[in-house]
Write a protein that holds these residues in place. Structure first.
Motif, PDB file in Angstrom:
ATOM      1  N   GLN A  54       0.850  -1.178   0.000  1.00 20.55           N
ATOM      2  CA  GLN A  54       0.000   0.000   0.000  1.00 20.55           C
ATOM      3  C   GLN A  54       0.893   1.238   0.000  1.00 20.55           C
ATOM      4  OE1 GLN A  54      -3.009  -0.093   3.082  1.00 20.55           O
ATOM      5  NE2 GLN A  54      -3.593  -2.192   2.595  1.00 20.55           N
ATOM      6  N   TYR A  55       0.498   2.219  -0.794  1.00 25.56           N
ATOM      7  CA  TYR A  55       1.236   3.475  -0.921  1.00 25.56           C
ATOM      8  C   TYR A  55       0.377   4.592  -0.333  1.00 25.56           C
ATOM      9  CZ  TYR A  55       4.050   0.645  -4.027  1.00 25.56           C
ATOM     10  OH  TYR A  55       4.837  -0.355  -4.552  1.00 25.56           O
ATOM     11  N   PHE A  56       0.978   5.369   0.531  1.00 25.98           N
ATOM     12  CA  PHE A  56       0.238   6.346   1.308  1.00 25.98           C
ATOM     13  C   PHE A  56       0.351   7.770   0.768  1.00 25.98           C
ATOM     14  CE2 PHE A  56      -1.300   4.055   5.014  1.00 25.98           C
ATOM     15  CZ  PHE A  56      -0.588   2.878   4.924  1.00 25.98           C
ATOM     16  N   GLY A  57      -0.704   8.524   1.017  1.00 26.20           N
ATOM     17  CA  GLY A  57      -0.696   9.941   0.724  1.00 26.20           C
ATOM     18  C   GLY A  57      -0.046  10.725   1.845  1.00 26.20           C
ATOM     19  N   PRO A  58      -0.003  12.055   1.699  1.00 22.61           N
ATOM     20  CA  PRO A  58       0.682  12.894   2.694  1.00 22.61           C
ATOM     21  C   PRO A  58      -0.089  13.079   3.997  1.00 22.61           C
ATOM     22  CG  PRO A  58      -0.258  14.241   0.985  1.00 22.61           C
ATOM     23  CD  PRO A  58      -0.435  12.828   0.546  1.00 22.61           C
ATOM     24  N   GLY A  59      -1.368  12.766   4.002  1.00 23.57           N
ATOM     25  CA  GLY A  59      -2.150  12.843   5.233  1.00 23.57           C
ATOM     26  C   GLY A  59      -2.841  14.178   5.462  1.00 23.57           C
ATOM     27  N   THR A  60      -3.888  14.135   6.303  1.00 24.16           N
ATOM     28  CA  THR A  60      -4.619  15.328   6.749  1.00 24.16           C
ATOM     29  C   THR A  60      -4.646  15.334   8.265  1.00 24.16           C
ATOM     30  OG1 THR A  60      -6.062  15.455   4.802  1.00 24.16           O
ATOM     31  CG2 THR A  60      -6.844  16.515   6.821  1.00 24.16           C
ATOM     32  N   ARG A  61      -4.158  16.422   8.858  1.00 26.00           N
ATOM     33  CA  ARG A  61      -4.218  16.568  10.315  1.00 26.00           C
ATOM     34  C   ARG A  61      -5.521  17.249  10.679  1.00 26.00           C
ATOM     35  NH1 ARG A  61      -1.900  14.127  14.192  1.00 26.00           N
ATOM     36  NH2 ARG A  61       0.120  14.390  13.162  1.00 26.00           N
ATOM     37  N   LEU A  62      -6.411  16.530  11.367  1.00 24.66           N
ATOM     38  CA  LEU A  62      -7.716  17.059  11.780  1.00 24.66           C
ATOM     39  C   LEU A  62      -7.729  17.299  13.278  1.00 24.66           C
ATOM     40  CD1 LEU A  62     -10.748  17.718  11.322  1.00 24.66           C
ATOM     41  CD2 LEU A  62     -11.209  15.284  11.708  1.00 24.66           C
TER      42      LEU A  62
END
Lengths: 113, 108
Positions: free
Chosen positions: A102-110
């Motif tokens: 699996q390849y991940f995106g940069p993410g969202t900090r909520l």
């Protein structure tokens, strides 16, 4: 080459407000898509995964939902945010389901206040 | 019962001081074990996939090995830029299950 995008990068929302996080993948067709949440100092918790348009599997009961309106678009939503929804949200893609990288995106900090 | 346990939780090394990180798993019939590197505030970056006991893979100063019960990530002569959280995951029920990670700090 394949790339994965997430937006927004950071988000601060009040309790009870709605949520929409978006993830898109470029350079591949019919990817398997995943939403994870990562709490501070803990591993990744799988929230939803999708093997195709309109096909969503939920892993953890919660007030979040996911949708896949297009082949390479995955959306995480909530109608009313809770304090416990705060965290780092990651989108990932893979070619195959199961034992595939699996390849991940940069993410969202909520942050929910 | 946790399927994936990583140790130590945190590790501090001096530059050049080699060491190993451990990932133990309890799933039977392993179909894949994955190592990722995660920098603060960023998504995990894929490092290695191991599929069978005895398999080894290398990338620069990192070497991953796999036995029937655990995997090791060996770091040889680390540099400060190797500082990150290292995550391992195993395939379980057609999904990946992640450990909590090992936070590595390398001081110059």
């Amino acid at each position: 080459s394949q790339t994965i995008h997430q937006w927004p990068a950071t988000l601060v929302q009040p309790v009870g407000s709605p949520l929409s996080l978006e993830c898109t993948v470029e350079g591949t067709s019919n990817p398997n898509l995943y939403w994870y949440r990562q709490a501070a100092g803990r591993g990744l918790q799988l929230l939803f995964y999708s093997v195709g348009i309109g096909q969503i599997s939920s892993e953890v009961p919660q007030n979040l939902s996911a949708s896949r309106p297009q082949d390479r678009q995955f959306i995480l939503s909530s109608k009313k945010l809770l304090l416990s929804d705060s965290g780092f949200y990651l989108c990932a893609w893979s070619v195959l389901a199961g034992a595939d990288t699996q390849y991940f995106g940069p993410g969202t900090r909520l942050t929910v206040l | 019962e946790d399927q994936v346990t990583q140790s130590p939780e945190a590790l501090r090394l001096q530059e050049g001081e080699s060491s190993s990180l451990n990932c133990s798993y309890t799933v039977s019939g392993l179909r894949g074990l994955f190592w990722y590197r995660q920098d603060p505030g960023k998504g995990p970056e894929f490092l290695f996939t191991l599929y069978s006991a005895g398999e080894e893979k290398e990338k620069e100063r990192l070497k991953a090995t796999l036995t029937k019960k655990e995997s090791f990530l060996h770091i040889t002569a680390p540099k400060p830029e190797d500082s990150a959280t290292y995550l391992c995951a195993v395939e379980y029920g057609n999904k990946l299950v992640f450990g909590a990670g090992t936070i590595l700090r390398v001081k110059s």
